[in-house]
Write an enzyme that holds these catalytic residues in place. Structure first.
Site: not given
Ligand code: UD1
Length: 344
Positions: A127, A152, A156
């Site tokens: 992302s 979160y 990544k």
């Protein structure tokens, strides 16, 4: 028939669109999904569009034995596309261990099994969150990685590092890390799309539900940012365009066209659009009004971020092609389909 590809999280939003494109390109697909944030009926939608029903295993990728069984039962998997991950920023702050366990255990299990089952490459769903608030826009792949603002986002970053370390250690695999900007829209057939659980946290599902009258009004989080209209700017990328990039990335690894064992690509349109601009685009594309009001900023939001997609354009030969108007119409058609099905 080309090779057999394992798509983890393949009944989810981006996963399901990618399964369709893989099948359209001639790949055989095996999906593994624990259905924690998707519905098994998505398989019907995939079959309606592509004419093929992918193999489906309902299991959790954090379960190493279940994954091993899958590889034993489906010999000849040559590549993996890993979408299986939790992705709600706010929830990750409240339940960090859930995010670290789910997102990292899944990846470690997959990497662990790849050499044992001769799986050549893995495409990882990363992302633009790794860039944090970028120093300059548009963002290239060489922009510095900023400290993650949520568990979160951290999963990544850590996942990218885990893959890099594993490949650097000499593991006989390749990987392509795809850094998505803001994926939106649905398949033009309206057979598959995003199925948010409960009250949507992301902009587009909240917007289409408001347009449908399910939500009273859309809150625009802040109009006092340093942007032309004061609202945040994002790079909204059509989900089918995004899905197609995965097929190209997979082909690149399987056909040994990658320049390095690990490659990174930004997937975006290269166009920054503000939240208010997006609402306008939706209204003019569909003719449907979206009641909205300006409220305070949302904690943790990035002011502006959009991609420089030159590397993906030039090296992958991939380009985001769908106009924002067509994308908005696809999101609206999907919302209407959910209503027809009595799901919203
Ligand atoms: C976030 C994540 C991104 C992830 C994506 C999908 C970060 C920094 N970003 O993106 O990595 O891939 O979610 O899960 O971790 N907005 C409103 N009203 C709403 C909802 C959103 O005004 O009701 C605004 C937000 O303030 C933001 C924009 O719309 O400016 C986009 O928000 P959202 O769709 O939630 O995505 P991001 O936060 O950009």
């Amino acid at each position: 028939m080309k090779g057999k590809i394992l798509v983890t999280g393949g009944t989810g939003y981006i996963g399901s669109h990618t399964v369709v494109e893989l099948q359209n390109a001639g790949y055989e697909v095996v999906i593994i999904d624990n259905l924690s944030n998707s519905d098994v009926n998505v398989l019907d939608g995939i079959e309606k569009i592509s004419g093929k029903r992918p193999a489906f295993v309902e299991a959790d990728c954090t379960d190493l034995d279940a994954l091993r069984n899958l590889f034993e039962a489906n010999k000849g998997i040559v590549g993996i596309i890993n979408f299986a991950a939790s992705k709600a920023v706010g929830e990750s702050v409240a339940k960090p261990l859930l995010y670290y366990r789910n997102n990292l255990d899944t990846l470690i299990n997959l990497l662990d099994l790849m050499p044992q089952y001769n799986v050549k490459g893995i495409v990882f769903s990363s992302s633009c969150t790794v860039y944090g608030e970028p120093d300059e826009n548009p963002v290239t792949e060489n922009a510095p990685i900023k400290k993650a603002t949520s568990p979160y986002g951290n999963t990544k970053q850590i996942s990218e590092e885990i893959i890099t370390d594993f490949v650097t250690s000499g593991a006989p695999i390749k990987s392509i890390l795809l850094r998505y900007f803001n994926p939106v829209g649905a398949h033009p057939t309206a057979e598959i799309g995003e199925l948010p659980n409960g009250v949507p946290q992301n902009l587009i599902p909240y917007l289409t539900q408001t347009a449908m009258g399910i939500r009273k009004e859309l809150s625009v989080f802040g109009d006092d940012y340093n942007t032309p209209d004061g609202s945040c700017i994002r790079d909204f990328i059509n989900v089918v365009d995004l899905a197609k990039a995965h097929v190209i990335a997979m082909e690149r690894m399987l056909e040994d066209k990658s320049e390095d064992k690990i490659e990174i690509f930004n997937l975006g349109t290269g166009i920054g659009l503000s939240v208010l601009g997006l609402i306008n685009a939706f209204e003019s594309a569909t003719g449907v009004k979206v009641p909205h009001k300006i409220v305070g900023r949302r904690a943790g939001d990035i002011e502006k971020v959009w991609a420089n997609p030159d590397k993906a354009n030039n090296v992958l030969g991939w380009k985001a092609e769908t106009s924002i108007e067509d994308t908005m119409r696809s999101a609206w058609n999907w919302q209407n389909r959910l209503r027809e099905r009595g799901l919203m």
